[in-house]
Design a protein around this motif. Sequence first.
Motif, short mmCIF file in Angstrom:
data_model
loop_
_atom_site.label_atom_id
_atom_site.label_comp_id
_atom_site.label_asym_id
_atom_site.label_seq_id
_atom_site.Cartn_x
_atom_site.Cartn_y
_atom_site.Cartn_z
N PRO A 157 0.82 -1.22 0.00
CA PRO A 157 0.00 0.00 0.00
C PRO A 157 0.85 1.26 0.00
O PRO A 157 2.01 1.21 0.41
CB PRO A 157 -0.76 -0.12 1.32
N SER A 158 0.29 2.36 -0.47
CA SER A 158 1.04 3.60 -0.56
C SER A 158 0.12 4.79 -0.32
O SER A 158 -0.85 4.98 -1.04
CB SER A 158 1.68 3.70 -1.95
N ILE A 159 0.42 5.55 0.72
CA ILE A 159 -0.39 6.73 1.05
C ILE A 159 -0.39 7.72 -0.10
O ILE A 159 -1.41 8.28 -0.47
CB ILE A 159 0.14 7.38 2.35
N ASN A 160 0.80 7.91 -0.71
CA ASN A 160 0.91 8.87 -1.81
C ASN A 160 0.01 8.49 -2.97
O ASN A 160 -0.61 9.34 -3.60
CB ASN A 160 2.36 8.95 -2.29
N ILE A 161 -0.06 7.18 -3.27
CA ILE A 161 -0.89 6.72 -4.38
C ILE A 161 -2.36 6.94 -4.07
O ILE A 161 -3.14 7.34 -4.95
CB ILE A 161 -0.57 5.24 -4.70
N ILE A 162 -2.76 6.72 -2.83
CA ILE A 162 -4.15 6.95 -2.46
C ILE A 162 -4.52 8.42 -2.69
O ILE A 162 -5.57 8.73 -3.24
CB ILE A 162 -4.39 6.56 -0.98
N ILE A 163 -3.63 9.31 -2.31
CA ILE A 163 -3.90 10.73 -2.48
C ILE A 163 -3.93 11.12 -3.96
O ILE A 163 -4.81 11.84 -4.41
CB ILE A 163 -2.88 11.58 -1.69
#
Lengths: 433, 196, 324
Positions: A157-163
């Motif tokens: 998972p990646s917070i940056n990708i979610i944003i």
Amino acid sequence: MIGIGTATLGFLMMLGFMLIGLPVAVAMFLTAFIGAMTTMGWPILMTFGNQIWSGQNDFILTAIPLFVFLGEILVRSGVADGLYRALSDWMRKLPGGLLHSNIGASAFFAAVSGSSVATAATIGNVAIPILSERKYDERLTAGTIAAGATLGILIPPSINIIIYGSMTNTSIGQLFAAGILPGIALTGAFMALIAVIAVLNPGVAGPSLPDRPLREKLKSLLEILPPLLIFAVVMGVIYGGWATPTESAAIGVTCALLVALAKGRMTFPLLHEAMISTVRISAMILLIMVGAHFLNFVIGMLGIPQTLTRFVVELGAGPVQVLFLLIVFYLILGCFMETLSMMIATLPVVFPLILHLGIDPVWFGIFLVLMMETGLITPPIGMNLYIVQGVRGTGSIMDVIWGSLPFVALMLAFTVMLIFWPGLVTWLPNLLF
Amino acid sequence: MSEENRVAGALTPVARFLALVAGYALLLLTLTITAEVLLRRFANVSLQGSDELGGYTLAITGAFGFSLAAIERAHTRVEILTERINPAVGSVLNLLATLGTMLMALFMAWRGWAALMESIEFKSLSGTPLMTPLWMPQSVWVFGLAVFAIVSTALFLHAAMLFLRDRDRLNRFYGPKSLDDLIHEEQAGVTARGAQ
Amino acid sequence: QESLRVAGNFSQNTKQVAIEQAFFDSLGENAGVELEMNYNPMDVVGVKAPDALRLLRSGAFDVMSVQIGMASRDDPFFEGIDLIGVATDMDSLHTVVDAYRDAFDTRLQEKFNAKALTLWPFGPQVFYCNEPIETLADLDGMKVRSFTPSMSAMLESLGATPVTLQFSEVYPALQRGVVTCGVTSPTSGNTGNWPEVTTHQLPLSVSGSVQGHFINLDTWNSFSAEEQAALEEEFKSLEDQLWELAVSANGDAVACNTGADSCSDHTKFDMELVEITDDDRAKIKEIAETVVLPIWKETCNNVDPSCSETWNETAGAAAGLTIN
Ligand code: NA
Ligand code: NA
């Protein structure tokens, strides 16, 4: 809105503050302060207390101290040392030896962590004392960890990708799938680079050790079990729908505590030292974030990202040229902005241009993540560099910067490769969705 | 072994204690979130607000840790120049570094205080299901910032005094960590990690 | 020439931000006022929604696009414009907002040195679930993401378990089943691709997510009376555009979420559309009266004892509800 000249002047001023040895956080803070004072006046500065609170009272970022804590417990209870001993039995014959396990461990950990910063803190904590003990080249040790940890935002998972997904109306499921193959490929490329460096310059790896009998090697695999278990639990709670990625960090800490207890290593002095070290490292990171937050606010208010973007747009080029220009642009911007802010600040202007040029938004998301990864290890503002330096606690930040440089070059080459071979990104999401 | 910085030495117990408090807050948060996840899964109950507590814990971890990081010279500096420069100029730069840290710490504490006062004036609530009065977590946070301001002021005053009297010691105490300090810490680290 | 610092809405809300940006770009020209604009969506400059009232009061920003639900942290009175269950469709919401407007603006001027120029909704806040539901009663025993005290109270009285999650975590949480349902507007859910990870849409509106454009009072008073009148007229047309968007765009978003042929302006998905029953409308209204309003009264009267009385005379009268 200010011009490119003034923006450059501000950047040089910050660089100057850093070079005369002001703490990085202070240099960013002072630059922002002077910028705000001269262009916007007092009222902007006076509300900064509320902004620090809002910036630091953030659950997503809580994953940072938690993952640092997890690493500290594993290091101090000897789990990580055991893992590295075991890995060294298997990797010692590869050219570059344990440097490969830095990358492997980072990739491994990236699959549980949504943040490169947390990956850097954990792997750094585990690996640095061991490699330093074994006399590995300090620069390359630091470089492999700083660079390997950037995989944290590419491998889901990646917070940056979610944003990115929510800002650009792009499928987060597809973006996650799109990160997997490039993540594996980049891991492989990092390892190949280490092997090449080690063949050309055998001195970078610690002294070669005699091979161990297969029986012993198999037995040492047991040492890999505890971290493997934690990995499985942390992965399991996310993918099994038990917890969010941030919550999984806390579950990971609980598991690490249980492992330390089971190993009979858990004592109050150990716990306390782990806590104090966790808080010191987290505070170092958080003070830089205070500076970065303030600087980002002022940069945004002055319209610097838009000024730069407009500059790129006005050159009027085709998709490939624009992508090459964006590489240069993000490389420069990544030198003085925190990566997430950099993405948030530029997307509103860059993304319409991307759509206009007919570039696949999923592909562009991965491209952008690669540029953010590069930004994490380019000076003077490169979060991973500072975290690795903070965990190291010895030597100069320059060692980390030099050690990361070959990986910066490799990541740029990799990004260029994706421009000409987009299938590596788009194949898996197209298969799954 | 190198000579100890007595000002830093006197402040260390306070800073370590605060760091320990933040450490226990992290431990408590860990257990709360673990309980939240298990309860949610097996009892269909949610504690509601472990994310909010996580945010407060993060803010307090920073505020309580800034002092220790300052005392132990853990706040990152770029040392390209300061390492090579002649000691007389170096002492000016090291003094400036403590001055800069103090100014930033004072500004943060001052504006943090103002934010707290607004929260009290408005009787602000967290705006989440917990409806926490905002002054509660914020006053703990401001306390940490105030300690950071006091500690960094003490370190600056000490550095300023040494600048007038003994620049050599100023560089040793407030410059980039010397080889001596590093070896000293390395030994402590090996001891901490125990027999292997 | 007056220079205005403007913090716009969140850049994810692309349609609203596009309208805002165009509006501010041409505001000076259209209103015949010399203006220099410095407009940035608030997330671009790292400003957090709950800080809005403080940033306006201090003059850090001249104009802000305010998420009223979040900014109510500093004064629960403002939350009264859009309490859960009070208005279950956009028309009745409009009536309630207009009834509350004057009290709202007076309070804003007195306490936060700011003036409300627009008040408008993002759109109906509706349910997205990843398990089959037919009525509100089916939420019993489900885990649902909540982000305000009123919403938690409402969910609890429906027998659901409210779970607090940061917005960016909702998509993966729905995907993995950490929660069964989430609540947001049809457009936001469509933009955030929630239909990818959910199967059933219940378009019953629990609130309207009301937003506003507020201006710092000192800035406002620096304009002449004619300028103020011209500016007010311009902002009125901005408000009308945003109301229009809330109604039309959300209708289209529901159509697109559920794969209807009429879908034109959003990404098309294939969620199941759940019919709203009269029972459910009545249920939400009842929860508003018995649970949401009493909780809000306690919170709000704690800050200002006349709070619920003011509400009864304005918004309450318009909605046909009374807080006892
Ligand atoms: Na990851
Ligand atoms: Na960088």
